[in-house]
Each structure stands twice: as C-alpha cells, then as structure tokens.
Design a protein around this motif. Sequence first.
Motif, mmCIF file in Angstrom:
data_model
loop_
_atom_site.group_PDB
_atom_site.id
_atom_site.type_symbol
_atom_site.label_atom_id
_atom_site.label_comp_id
_atom_site.label_asym_id
_atom_site.label_seq_id
_atom_site.Cartn_x
_atom_site.Cartn_y
_atom_site.Cartn_z
ATOM 1 N N LYS A 3 85.832 -5.652 -28.819
ATOM 2 C CA LYS A 3 87.212 -5.860 -28.393
ATOM 3 C C LYS A 3 87.670 -4.791 -27.397
ATOM 4 O O LYS A 3 88.284 -5.096 -26.386
ATOM 5 C CB LYS A 3 88.126 -5.870 -29.618
ATOM 6 C CG LYS A 3 89.509 -6.343 -29.349
ATOM 7 C CD LYS A 3 90.265 -6.462 -30.656
ATOM 8 C CE LYS A 3 91.481 -7.319 -30.497
ATOM 9 N NZ LYS A 3 92.200 -7.508 -31.744
ATOM 10 N N LEU A 4 87.350 -3.530 -27.672
ATOM 11 C CA LEU A 4 87.746 -2.449 -26.767
ATOM 12 C C LEU A 4 87.102 -2.622 -25.392
ATOM 13 O O LEU A 4 87.740 -2.370 -24.367
ATOM 14 C CB LEU A 4 87.399 -1.082 -27.355
ATOM 15 C CG LEU A 4 87.842 0.127 -26.527
ATOM 16 C CD1 LEU A 4 89.346 0.100 -26.279
ATOM 17 C CD2 LEU A 4 87.444 1.411 -27.211
ATOM 18 N N ASP A 5 85.863 -3.084 -25.354
ATOM 19 C CA ASP A 5 85.187 -3.330 -24.075
ATOM 20 C C ASP A 5 85.872 -4.431 -23.277
ATOM 21 O O ASP A 5 85.993 -4.345 -22.048
ATOM 22 C CB ASP A 5 83.719 -3.695 -24.301
ATOM 23 C CG ASP A 5 82.900 -2.544 -24.857
ATOM 24 O OD1 ASP A 5 83.263 -1.379 -24.603
ATOM 25 O OD2 ASP A 5 81.900 -2.825 -25.543
ATOM 26 N N LEU A 117 95.820 -9.442 -22.035
ATOM 27 C CA LEU A 117 95.694 -8.300 -22.950
ATOM 28 C C LEU A 117 96.448 -8.551 -24.249
ATOM 29 O O LEU A 117 95.963 -8.225 -25.324
ATOM 30 C CB LEU A 117 96.196 -7.025 -22.280
ATOM 31 C CG LEU A 117 95.326 -6.468 -21.174
ATOM 32 C CD1 LEU A 117 96.063 -5.349 -20.426
ATOM 33 C CD2 LEU A 117 93.995 -5.969 -21.705
ATOM 34 N N GLY A 118 97.627 -9.135 -24.129
ATOM 35 C CA GLY A 118 98.421 -9.455 -25.321
ATOM 36 C C GLY A 118 97.697 -10.403 -26.257
ATOM 37 O O GLY A 118 97.735 -10.248 -27.472
ATOM 38 N N GLU A 119 96.995 -11.361 -25.683
ATOM 39 C CA GLU A 119 96.232 -12.311 -26.493
ATOM 40 C C GLU A 119 95.055 -11.638 -27.186
ATOM 41 O O GLU A 119 94.698 -11.962 -28.311
ATOM 42 C CB GLU A 119 95.759 -13.476 -25.632
ATOM 43 C CG GLU A 119 96.881 -14.353 -25.146
ATOM 44 C CD GLU A 119 96.464 -15.341 -24.051
ATOM 45 O OE1 GLU A 119 95.288 -15.318 -23.614
ATOM 46 O OE2 GLU A 119 97.345 -16.130 -23.610
ATOM 47 N N GLN A 120 94.427 -10.685 -26.503
ATOM 48 C CA GLN A 120 93.277 -9.966 -27.072
ATOM 49 C C GLN A 120 93.699 -8.890 -28.066
ATOM 50 O O GLN A 120 93.033 -8.658 -29.052
ATOM 51 C CB GLN A 120 92.452 -9.314 -25.943
ATOM 52 C CG GLN A 120 91.747 -10.260 -25.065
ATOM 53 C CD GLN A 120 90.625 -10.993 -25.776
ATOM 54 O OE1 GLN A 120 89.955 -10.440 -26.642
ATOM 55 N NE2 GLN A 120 90.430 -12.239 -25.414
ATOM 56 N N PHE A 121 94.795 -8.212 -27.735
ATOM 57 C CA PHE A 121 95.232 -7.035 -28.494
ATOM 58 C C PHE A 121 95.885 -7.394 -29.806
ATOM 59 O O PHE A 121 95.774 -6.676 -30.796
ATOM 60 C CB PHE A 121 96.154 -6.191 -27.610
ATOM 61 C CG PHE A 121 96.587 -4.903 -28.231
ATOM 62 C CD1 PHE A 121 95.671 -3.927 -28.573
ATOM 63 C CD2 PHE A 121 97.923 -4.652 -28.469
ATOM 64 C CE1 PHE A 121 96.075 -2.729 -29.139
ATOM 65 C CE2 PHE A 121 98.341 -3.454 -29.025
ATOM 66 C CZ PHE A 121 97.405 -2.498 -29.358
ATOM 67 N N ASN A 122 96.646 -8.491 -29.848
ATOM 68 C CA ASN A 122 97.395 -8.836 -31.058
ATOM 69 C C ASN A 122 96.534 -9.443 -32.126
ATOM 70 O O ASN A 122 95.483 -9.861 -32.007
ATOM 71 C CB ASN A 122 98.537 -9.773 -30.705
ATOM 72 C CG ASN A 122 99.611 -9.043 -29.937
ATOM 73 O OD1 ASN A 122 99.871 -7.881 -30.195
ATOM 74 N ND2 ASN A 122 100.222 -9.719 -28.988
#
Length: 122
Positions: A3-5, A117-122
């Motif tokens: 996820k961080l990548d 980013l919002g979709e990945q981060f949440n």
Amino acid sequence: MAKLDILQKSIDGLRNAIPELRGVLLASTEGLPIAHSLSNGTDPARMAAMAAAATSLGRRVSDTLHAGTFEEISVAGAEGQIFLYTAGTKGVLAVLGPAGCNAGLVHLEARGVAKELGEQFN
C-alpha cells in the motif's frame, strides 16, 4: 505491491507531471507524514502537521459558512504557493509550488491524485 508503495508512486507521478513543483506530501488528518517527495530540506513531519492544521481550519470555515463539504484550500506567499486537498476522510494532499506557478495545471493534476490517494488511503 504494498500500500505504501502505491501511495508513493502516486506522489512521485504528480511530482513528475509538474516538474516545477517543490514538493508533494500525503499526510494523515492527524498531521503525520505518510508519503512524500520534498526538496530543499523541507521537514515532512512539520509540513504534515501544518497541512493537517490548515485543512482542519478550512473544514471549520466551510462548515461555519455552510459551503458544503470542504475539498481544498490554497495559500500564496511571495516565494511560493501551497495547495491542500482532502484525500478521502483520513488524508491531506499538500502540493508545494513556486510563486506564480500554473495553478490551473496544479488543480487539474492534483485533484485526480487526491481522489486516487483517498481511495487507497482510507
């Protein structure tokens, strides 16, 4: 891919799309740096804290003025500009540019990245 990548790849992609940028940072709404690409020795922890604080203030202003859900804010100074975007409910995307940078291009690119980013981060 971790996820961080994935988050870092989006940050790097935005930075590469607009070469004049001085930096891009994804922070949590609590003010912690998640991923970044910063230049000129900018401290990511300090930048994340300021981005989260400014976004929090923007949310309060938006709520108070009944302007709807807060989405973005920008600050212009004599030497540079910063654009802050919500990245879902838990993230803040900060984009740093030089004074007079092409705000339209920044918005065009950064709004889409903030949504991703919002979709990945949440």
